[in-house]
Design an enzyme around this catalytic site. Structure first.
Site, mmCIF file in Angstrom:
data_model
loop_
_atom_site.group_PDB
_atom_site.id
_atom_site.type_symbol
_atom_site.label_atom_id
_atom_site.label_comp_id
_atom_site.label_asym_id
_atom_site.label_seq_id
_atom_site.Cartn_x
_atom_site.Cartn_y
_atom_site.Cartn_z
ATOM 1 N N LYS A 80 4.698 0.282 9.584
ATOM 2 C CA LYS A 80 4.694 1.565 8.867
ATOM 3 C C LYS A 80 4.198 2.685 9.768
ATOM 4 O O LYS A 80 4.719 3.788 9.728
ATOM 5 C CB LYS A 80 3.807 1.464 7.632
ATOM 6 C CG LYS A 80 4.608 1.151 6.386
ATOM 7 C CD LYS A 80 3.783 1.346 5.142
ATOM 8 C CE LYS A 80 3.107 0.046 4.779
ATOM 9 N NZ LYS A 80 2.421 0.068 3.492
ATOM 10 N N GLU B 296 0.865 -1.170 0.000
ATOM 11 C CA GLU B 296 0.000 0.000 0.000
ATOM 12 C C GLU B 296 0.909 1.229 0.000
ATOM 13 O O GLU B 296 1.793 1.321 0.859
ATOM 14 C CB GLU B 296 -0.904 0.012 1.232
ATOM 15 C CG GLU B 296 -1.841 1.190 1.175
ATOM 16 C CD GLU B 296 -2.797 1.302 2.355
ATOM 17 O OE1 GLU B 296 -2.757 0.449 3.263
ATOM 18 O OE2 GLU B 296 -3.569 2.285 2.353
ATOM 19 N N ARG C 150 5.651 -12.744 9.500
ATOM 20 C CA ARG C 150 6.288 -11.489 9.114
ATOM 21 C C ARG C 150 7.644 -11.376 9.792
ATOM 22 O O ARG C 150 7.901 -11.995 10.817
ATOM 23 C CB ARG C 150 5.408 -10.285 9.412
ATOM 24 C CG ARG C 150 5.058 -10.078 10.862
ATOM 25 C CD ARG C 150 3.910 -9.082 11.024
ATOM 26 N NE ARG C 150 4.236 -7.761 10.546
ATOM 27 C CZ ARG C 150 3.553 -7.122 9.581
ATOM 28 N NH1 ARG C 150 2.549 -7.686 8.992
ATOM 29 N NH2 ARG C 150 3.897 -5.911 9.221
#
Ligand code: ATP
Ligand code: MG
Length: 562
Positions: free
Chosen positions: A272, A37, A262
């Site tokens: 983020k 994104e 992850r």
């Protein structure tokens, strides 16, 4: 069937893919995608996903798309898109002509929602966001059906059209999939698929005021692009039934979602949201601050794409979350730069050395190899003269037993040069600080060896006072003082390391670095690996970033014979 390379890495994802070859699920095809994104810069966790998706595609002679997963107008920008493109390219991967944007699929996604409504599988719900949350139930309690759940398809279509036309306020209505409010999987309790947002989007402007939710957009984007294996992180495991539900109900091409753990790295944060906070609060100088775990920060720090790819290959993929030691990342760049970085000399904290018996005004050009094991890297000339600078901590007036470097009465070797012997040290009368060291040199030792066979315990680096160039060196340490800054609450900023950046302004480097190219990397002998700062360095004022020390700082450093 695709032939696989037996020496290629294997893991549970590749096993699933090979199983699909056997049962012909995708006719031997492999098509992956990396779907960031554009609401932040890529970090080392994204790099893991980039390497995984592009790596799998390359290994099985398939394709990997780069897709901007841009379905939320808030926070998405062109600057982020550009940074993502630059970073994936820099990491060494090629999506050819397959750069896609989820925002290009808005119309189709809208049509898919209309189709679900017509099938009686979706409805417009007027509950407020709070009410929707309350109605959803909990892990232990089933949810409650919305009073709007049984609207007719006509009414739903009419309302959805008017939502799109901008007639209703944000938060007043959403479109929800009609699945099962008592499903043990909370994700399946009539999830929202379209919502109203009246913010302009960086690509579609104000064309749209309804936006698809991630779960709805993602599976359908994968389907539209003919993705075979949709690899995502573990937190989407519970969403897989929903991924499958949308594609199944709409009877469209159906990729396989596969989840992996992850990446977390010690002494840093990789979300983020947190990274944006660090940038916005000014805790770092920007996304490309060399202390940041971002691809752009690592690049500015002097990391190579090879080192990052090597790191991602070494950590592999697994199904359970863990924290990888940042020392492993540091070691990957150290090993890579050990092979490729030219050796030069630079003094970070200079101490003046006068060679009393060296002729005044004489300058010798010493041939110094750029790499001790790789003659192919060539030589450069380094000027030697009567006044030099050495590293302040390579001298001690009253050394302890284990100190092998320069001290009164002691002889050492200058790298690529002569043996010098310390005669005395001069102190500042006020502060007693040593400001100058006097030595004599032995003209017979230019080869680095004494004809009489006497030995020295240390070789130290140096620069010639009259020829060296001033430089600023930025010495970086870990951004956080603790291995897991997120542990024990969300106030991770209290764990920031106040000493993560030390700026040394009076460093001196050898003259061969005069025209060093921005971003180029060097080993400063005996100190570490450094790179010319691509932002702040100039011909007039050289600035270097320390990429990494020569050895793991936890490992014991000895100086004897170094
Ligand atoms: P964050 O949690 O940092 O906000 P995100 O998952 O929202 O990250 P995206 O832009 O959606 O960020 O991520 C793009 C891709 O990168 C996704 O497929 C995601 O699974 C993957 N990814 C993100 N963070 C990591 C990580 N730490 N380790 C491995 N893959 C990651
Ligand atoms: Mg995401």
């Amino acid at each position: 069937m695709v032939q696989t390379n037996p020496s290629a890495p294997t893991d549970f994802i590749r096993e699933i893919i090979e199983e699909h070859f056997k049962n012909n699920r995708f006719q031997g095809r492999v098509a992956t995608r990396f779907p960031p994104e554009p609401n932040g810069y890529l970090h080392i966790g994204h790099a893991k996903s980039v390497c995984l998706n592009f790596g799998i595609a390359a290994q099985y002679k398939g394709t990997c798309n780069l897709r901007m997963d841009d379905t939320d107008p808030s926070g998405e920008t062109l600057e982020y898109v550009d940074s993502i493109i630059r970073d994936v390219k820099w990491l060494g991967f090629d999506w050819e002509d397959r750069l896609f944007y989820a925002s290009d699929y808005y119309e189709r996604l809208y049509e898919y929602a209309v189709q679900l409504i017509k099938m009686g599988k979706a409805y417009v719900c007027d509950l407020s966001p709070d009410e929707i949350r309350d109605y959803r139930g909990t892990l232990t309690q089933p949810g409650k059906e919305s009073p709007y759940r049984n609207r007719s398809a006509e009414e739903n279509l009419n309302l959805f059209e008017r939502m799109r036309a901008g007639e209703f306020e944000e938060g007043s209505r959403v479109v929800r999939a009609k699945i099962d409010m008592s499903s043990p999987n909370v994700v399946m309790r009539d999830p929202v698929i379209f919502r109203i947002k009246k913010e302009p989007h960086y690509r579609t402007g104000s064309q749209w005021v309804v936006y698809p939710m991630y779960d709805f957009a993602h599976c359908l984007s994968d389907s539209i692009e003919g993705i075979t294996h949709s690899i995502c992180t573990l937190e989407f495991e519970n969403n897989r039934p929903l991924y499958d539900w949308f594609l199944g109900e709409l009877k469209v091409y159906h990729p396989q979602q596969i989840e992996f753990a992850r990446l977390n790295v010690s002494y840093t944060v990789l979300s983020k949201r947190r990274l944006i906070e660090l940038v916005e609060k000014g805790e770092v100088t920007g996304w490309d601050d060399p202390r940041m775990p971002t691809v752009s920060g690592l690049r500015r720090r002097g990391y190579t794409p090879e080192a990052i790819r090597d790191f991602c290959a070494r950590i592999g993929v697994a199904k359970n979350d863990s924290i990888v030691d940042v020392a492993l990342l540091e070691n990957c760049v150290r090993e890579d730069l050990n092979e490729r970085a030219p050796r030069v000399m630079g003094v970070l904290r200079p101490l003046r050395v006068v060679i009393d018996n060296y002729p005044e005004g004489q300058v010798e050009e010493l041939d110094c190899p750029y790499h001790p094991q790789n003659a192919g890297m060539g030589f450069r000339k380094v000027p030697f003269s009567r006044i030099l600078y050495i590293e302040r901590d390579d001298f001690m007036e009253n050394p302890p037993k284990k100190f092998y470097r320069l001290a009164p009465g002691r002889e050492i070797r200058l790298r690529y040069g002569y043996f010098i012997k310390c005669v005395n040290a001069v102190k500042d009368p006020k502060t007693s600080e040593i400001i100058e060291v006097h030595c004599t040199y032995d003209p017979e030792t230019r080869s680095g060896f004494a004809p009489d066979g006497r030995k020295v315990d240390a070789t130290i680096h140096w620069v010639s006072a009259a020829h060296s160039l001033p430089a600023e060196v930025r010495v970086y340490d870990r951004l956080f003082r603790v291995a897991n800054p997120m542990e024990g609450g969300s106030d991770y900023t209290k764990h920031l390391n106040p000493n993560s950046l030390e700026i040394l302004k009076s460093c001196l480097v050898e003259p061969s670095l005069k025209n060093a190219v921005a971003g180029s990397r060097f080993q400063f002998e005996r100190i570490g690996y450094f790179c010319v700062d691509p932002v702040d360095s100039s011909d007039k004022a050289l600035v270097f970033n320390r990429t990494v020390t020569l050895r793991d700082s936890k490992a014991k450093i000895t100086t004897k014979g170094s």
